[in-house]
Design an enzyme around this catalytic site. Sequence first.
Site, short mmCIF file in Angstrom:
data_model
loop_
_atom_site.label_atom_id
_atom_site.label_comp_id
_atom_site.label_asym_id
_atom_site.label_seq_id
_atom_site.Cartn_x
_atom_site.Cartn_y
_atom_site.Cartn_z
N LYS A 126 0.86 -1.19 0.00
CA LYS A 126 0.00 0.00 0.00
C LYS A 126 0.89 1.23 0.00
CE LYS A 126 -3.69 0.05 2.54
NZ LYS A 126 -4.63 0.14 3.66
N CYS A 159 -0.59 14.67 -6.59
CA CYS A 159 -1.05 13.87 -7.73
C CYS A 159 -2.13 12.89 -7.29
CB CYS A 159 0.15 13.10 -8.30
SG CYS A 159 -0.30 11.97 -9.63
N CYS A 166 -3.58 10.99 -10.12
CA CYS A 166 -3.67 10.09 -11.29
C CYS A 166 -2.57 9.03 -11.29
CB CYS A 166 -3.63 10.89 -12.59
SG CYS A 166 -2.00 11.56 -12.99
N CYS A 183 2.08 16.72 -7.84
CA CYS A 183 1.54 16.78 -9.20
C CYS A 183 2.52 17.49 -10.13
CB CYS A 183 0.21 17.53 -9.19
SG CYS A 183 -0.52 17.71 -10.82
N HIS A 197 -1.73 14.44 -15.30
CA HIS A 197 -3.14 14.08 -15.42
C HIS A 197 -3.76 14.65 -16.70
CE1 HIS A 197 -3.10 17.95 -13.26
NE2 HIS A 197 -4.20 18.19 -13.94
#
EC number: 2.6.1.3
Length: 108
Positions: A55, A72, A74, A83, A87
């Site tokens: 995980k 982020c 995506c 990020c 995306h």
Amino acid sequence: MGLSSNSAVRVEWIAAVTFAAGTAALGYLAYKKFYAKENRTKAMVNLQIQKDNPKVVHAFDMEDLGDKAVYCRCWRSKKFPFCDGAHIKHNEETGDNVGPLIIKKKET
């Protein structure tokens, strides 16, 4: 004579139904074994980030974030967990609408 011909028809129908059910079962098992596994990786969100971990979790103290942090969602960012705009390409390719998680201090 009528009774034996009805029995023969029943036997033929039973054989046909058994064959059709067996064929359908084999087709379903083949689908589950080959096709469903191929598409399973396409449905995964995380394709490359820390795949050796069961995980992926990142925790940050709010005080360490500064005025604003952009994360982020995506899983395509080269700067993950932050990020980098990946995306945008992901959304164009997949028709998805994912965007970043933006955390900022409340303006007073």
